[in-house]
Design a protein around this motif. Sequence first.
Motif, PDB file in Angstrom:
ATOM      1  N   HIS A 175      46.083  45.916  81.623  1.00 44.03           N
ATOM      2  CA  HIS A 175      47.243  46.544  82.396  1.00 44.03           C
ATOM      3  C   HIS A 175      48.047  46.991  81.350  1.00 44.03           C
ATOM      4  O   HIS A 175      48.688  48.022  81.333  1.00 44.03           O
ATOM      5  N   GLU A 231      47.432  50.060  79.560  1.00 44.35           N
ATOM      6  CA  GLU A 231      47.592  51.353  80.410  1.00 44.35           C
ATOM      7  C   GLU A 231      49.319  51.525  80.192  1.00 44.35           C
ATOM      8  O   GLU A 231      49.529  52.656  80.240  1.00 44.35           O
ATOM      9  N   LYS A 282      50.754  53.386  77.205  1.00 39.85           N
ATOM     10  CA  LYS A 282      50.569  54.800  77.176  1.00 39.85           C
ATOM     11  C   LYS A 282      52.060  55.446  77.607  1.00 39.85           C
ATOM     12  O   LYS A 282      52.218  56.694  77.268  1.00 39.85           O
ATOM     13  N   SER A 284      51.857  51.745  86.110  1.00 42.39           N
ATOM     14  CA  SER A 284      52.198  51.722  84.744  1.00 42.39           C
ATOM     15  C   SER A 284      53.341  52.475  84.597  1.00 42.39           C
ATOM     16  O   SER A 284      54.342  52.049  83.569  1.00 42.39           O
ATOM     17  N   ASP A 344      45.783  52.901  88.269  1.00 41.36           N
ATOM     18  CA  ASP A 344      45.722  53.544  86.990  1.00 41.36           C
ATOM     19  C   ASP A 344      44.594  53.558  86.054  1.00 41.36           C
ATOM     20  O   ASP A 344      44.240  54.369  85.402  1.00 41.36           O
ATOM     21  N   GLU A 345      43.791  52.506  86.313  1.00 42.91           N
ATOM     22  CA  GLU A 345      42.511  52.203  85.647  1.00 42.91           C
ATOM     23  C   GLU A 345      41.314  52.929  86.316  1.00 42.91           C
ATOM     24  O   GLU A 345      40.323  53.048  85.361  1.00 42.91           O
TER      25      GLU A 345
END
Length: 347
Positions: A15, A18, A21, A338, A156-157
Amino acid sequence: MKLLVCAMEASSNVHLKELKKYLNEDIELVGVFDKELGNPLYDLTSLAIMGFVDALKKLRFFFQLRDELVSLAKDCDKVLLMDSSGFNLPLAKKLRVTYPNKEIIYYILPQAWAWKKGRVKKLETYCSKLCSIIPFESEIYNDKNKITYVGHPLLDEIREFKTQFLETNKIAFMPGSRKTEITNLMPIFKELVKKIPNKEYILIIPAKFDDSYIKKIYGDISEFSISRNTHETLKEAEYAFICSGTATLEAALIGTPFTLSYIAKKFDFFIGKMFVKLNFVGLANIFFEKMGKKPLHSEFLQEDVNVENLLNDYKNLDKKLFFENSKFLREYLKNGSSQNVARIIQN
């Protein structure tokens, strides 16, 4: 900006990767996190503990680590704590006492909605901002100004979701990541594949396991193809058999129908039932209950985990309905977390 980070779990660092970023390039991470993300105080491998005895042996080390992080915080602008409430809550307390005006942000909150509700008061007392990844979590908090639903990190992943239900001839098996989970479920999974002929059986194994450990813990897995990519394999599979945990939510979001199976030590299961007052084990089912819907998937626990029950569930589950319901789950969780957490840190 210097950001003190304490992310001790492998999942927390996924996590955090992400999250990074969306952080400005001038933000420097210090503290405890995966070495791929910077220069941590300690490598994560030195923090791994296995069982109560190991925890006792490392107790002095963890007290020392707490004090080192508190000292590091002096030169940091803000603090980000992620998961690991057994360590991070006492750390938050000492940080608050030492630096009354330091901004402390907690992301991936302890599951106080499931058990140990007393942690709510501690979180509200020690932390400045609480980043929730569970839509209904704020219901048990008194200070609504501190807690914000930021979305769920899995959104997000997970890069791709199924767009339609397809029979791909592939079945995924995820017996967990802990030794006892694997040794409990693998014999049942090995018998199960004999009852579901003419399929490709894909065993998803954590990337951290080397060949010698796999041979020792999993035994003969010649009937299976091996995958190290959870999301890709779940997207390709028409069905999955999964140990309870985050993987069940991953499958539910991707749209892959599955059966949840979990066998705990009898004493641990007894203690768990005493303290955790929930109707379901799987997060997707917990969410669906909150939405006023029927359970998304079946759950088999303890003695109910057997070849017959798992086979019947595979044959009888309405797989097309499951796929349609997975869309509701994505709508319920709304978005990834994120970018929102990065915004909270940088404000």
